[in-house]
Design an enzyme around this catalytic site. Structure first.
Site, PDB file in Angstrom:
ATOM      1  N   ASP A 247       0.991  -1.057   0.371  1.00 34.71           N
ATOM      2  CA  ASP A 247       0.143   0.273  -0.004  1.00 34.71           C
ATOM      3  C   ASP A 247       1.146   1.440  -0.094  1.00 34.71           C
ATOM      4  O   ASP A 247       1.999   1.188  -0.442  1.00 34.71           O
ATOM      5  CB  ASP A 247      -1.319  -0.405   1.439  1.00 34.71           C
ATOM      6  CG  ASP A 247      -2.705   0.242   1.180  1.00 34.71           C
ATOM      7  OD1 ASP A 247      -2.419   2.285   1.239  1.00 34.71           O
ATOM      8  OD2 ASP A 247      -3.456   0.000   0.925  1.00 34.71           O
ATOM      9  N   GLY A 269       4.349  -0.953  -4.128  1.00 33.02           N
ATOM     10  CA  GLY A 269       3.636   0.193  -3.315  1.00 33.02           C
ATOM     11  C   GLY A 269       2.807   1.356  -3.909  1.00 33.02           C
ATOM     12  O   GLY A 269       3.369   1.489  -5.237  1.00 33.02           O
ATOM     13  N   HIS A 270       2.608   2.657  -3.416  1.00 34.36           N
ATOM     14  CA  HIS A 270       1.291   3.043  -3.630  1.00 34.36           C
ATOM     15  C   HIS A 270       1.867   4.616  -3.926  1.00 34.36           C
ATOM     16  O   HIS A 270       1.435   5.752  -3.879  1.00 34.36           O
ATOM     17  CB  HIS A 270      -0.023   3.252  -3.396  1.00 34.36           C
ATOM     18  CG  HIS A 270      -0.343   1.977  -3.190  1.00 34.36           C
ATOM     19  ND1 HIS A 270      -2.239   1.267  -3.141  1.00 34.36           N
ATOM     20  CD2 HIS A 270      -0.430   0.697  -4.123  1.00 34.36           C
ATOM     21  CE1 HIS A 270      -2.484   0.517  -3.215  1.00 34.36           C
ATOM     22  NE2 HIS A 270      -1.832  -0.166  -4.060  1.00 34.36           N
ATOM     23  N   GLY A 271       3.371   4.716  -3.178  1.00 36.61           N
ATOM     24  CA  GLY A 271       4.022   5.934  -2.806  1.00 36.61           C
ATOM     25  C   GLY A 271       3.747   6.411  -2.182  1.00 36.61           C
ATOM     26  O   GLY A 271       3.315   6.153  -0.754  1.00 36.61           O
TER      27      GLY A 271
END
Ligand SMILES: *[C@@H]1O[C@H](CO)[C@@H](O)[C@H](O)[C@H]1NC(C)=O
Ligand SMILES: *[C@@H]1O[C@H](CO)[C@@H](O)[C@H](O)[C@H]1NC(C)=O
Ligand SMILES: *[C@@H]1O[C@H](CO)[C@@H](O)[C@H](O)[C@H]1NC(C)=O
Ligand SMILES: *[C@@H]1O[C@H](CO)[C@@H](O)[C@H](O)[C@H]1NC(C)=O
Length: 405
Positions: A247, A269-271
């Protein structure tokens, strides 16, 4: 004047602790002296609590020592303060959570609470053994409890915080901040956090927190395993860390201000995401973030290297968690967001996506030397804006003609 002199000498003493590890006037308490086995099988929770008790009661600065070469099995534990003096938790050994799902109502596994001067350092590995949780979530099997965090520290006198877990590093001594070189009230350095059921490290209701040299690792397909989550906190620095999870790399939630993220490598992941705004993967530097009181402003993303990132720059004010949302609730005002020297490749066609609210425009969005190429040869990178205002200086690839003055 006398009072002033006292204050200064206290500050120097505390500084010496951070720099020299409190070699003077300190005592050390090893968990093995309190009966911890460290065999990875025996439950060492009570031994840790007893060690904590002794360390926290100590009237000189103290070290809680977790020796190397051992693995300590711990159930949910609260390291509760206030303590009498500065505490260092030296994590040289590894800590592991039982692999089973817990019954009961635990929001956290390892919680540091009500402690004003705390440093948690070492190269130990903290293994949240989250696989059982991820599989429940992936298969939509409900379970009665969910530890949100592998590891967290929280502030105490906060009610109405139900399902999350918060870091305590509250500045209760005014003189801390009166120094020109502020001394952090909490420091976390060097640890390796792996496989948390959910978030790995949460900082909440805190100020003057320094997080550095962390390695956080969870599989790219593990659900909700944020790396570092910051909420209701000010003056938080995250630096020189490598974070790969399923995430957000770093998520910055409501009420965060003066957050600086530097030299952090994210992925998978989502940064790095701010509030309900997801923005920019990979390295980022962020400052002056305030969310949840209706705005997100004065945010800088600078010197960022993107490698095949999906949605490298995105402001999405239509974001709906769980696909359920009341469209156009009070929109957060987004203003003064600068993208400076952002370079690399995008795996999504829309590389710059400024999808602002119909009711509240985004303003002061600026690009200076932004160059994002498609990750795939022969691909395209484009930009999209809705109700976004700002300026471009230097290079902007893809061009952002949709940005209104
Ligand atoms: C901590 O120590 C105090 C004083 O010795 C004692 O009263 C208390 O029960 C201890 N707490 C725990 C959790 O062991
Ligand atoms: C953030 O931290 C970096 C590295 O320490 C520093 O160079 C930079 O000036 C800081 N940014 C802000 C806005 O404080
Ligand atoms: C950006 O990342 C890529 C891949 O990790 C690396 O090869 C390149 O050197 C990096 N560029 C800069 C400027 O850091
Ligand atoms: C912008 O948001 C609207 C509303 O949610 C959505 O339908 C649209 O696909 C978004 N556009 C882009 C380019 O993401």
């Amino acid at each position: 004047m006398v009072k002033q002199g006292r204050v200064n000498s206290l500050v120097i003493l505390v500084l010496a602790c951070f720099v020299a590890g409190c070699v003077a006037a300190s005592s050390s308490y090893s968990v093995t002296d309190f009966g911890a086995k460290g065999d990875g099988v025996t439950d060492d929770t009570k031994a840790f609590l007893d060690t904590w008790n002794a360390t926290c009661q100590s009237s000189v600065s103290s070290v809680l020592f977790i020796p190397a070469g051992k693995t300590f099995l711990l159930n949910p534990i609260v390291f509760h303060g206030p303590c009498k003096f500065y505490i260092r938790v030296q994590v040289d050994g590894d800590i592991i959570r039982p692999g089973k799902l817990w019954g009961g109502n635990f929001a956290h596994w390892l919680l540091f609470s009500h402690i004003d001067q705390l440093s948690i350092v070492g190269s130990g590995k903290i293994d949240g053994q989250g696989a059982a949780w991820w599989s429940c979530k992936t298969n939509h099997v409900s379970f009665s409890s969910s530890p949100l965090s592998c590891f967290c520290l929280r502030q105490s006198h906060v009610s109405a915080v139900s399902s999350s877990c918060f870091l305590h590093a509250f500045t209760s001594f005014g003189f801390f901040r009166s120094n020109a070189q502020p001394v952090p009230t909490a420091q976390v350095a060097g640890l390796r956090l792996i496989s948390s059921p959910q978030m790995h490290l949460v900082v909440g209701f805190s100020s003057a927190v320094r997080i550095t040299g962390l390695t956080i690792t969870a599989p790219g397909d593990s659900l909700n395993t944020d790396g570092v989550h910051i909420e209701q906190s000010r003056d938080v620095v995250v630096s020189d860390s490598t974070i790969g999870t399923g995430d957000d790399c770093i998520s910055i939630g409501t009420g965060s201000i003066l957050v600086n993220v530097s030299r952090v490598t994210c992925g998978p992941g989502h940064g790095i995401s701010i509030g309900s705004l997801g923005m920019a993967n990979s390295l980022a530097q962020v400052s002056d973030i305030q969310g949840g009181y209706g705005y997100a402003k004065n945010i800088i993303f600078e010197s960022i290297n993107l490698t095949a990132v999906m949605n490298p720059i995105i402001i999405d004010q239509h974001y709906c968690a769980n696909n359920v949302c009341a469209e156009q609730r009070s929109a957060v005002q987004v203003s003064d967001v600068r993208f400076i020297d952002v370079r690399g490749t995008s795996s999504s066609q829309v590389a710059i996506n400024l999808n602002c609210s119909q009711n509240v425009a985004c303003t002061g969005i600026t690009f200076h030397n932004v160059e994002i190429q498609p990750a795939q040869r022969g691909g395209q990178a484009s930009s999209y804006c809705f109700n976004a205002h700002g300026t471009v200086t230097g290079i902007a690839i893809p061009a952002v003609p949709c940005l209104m003055p």
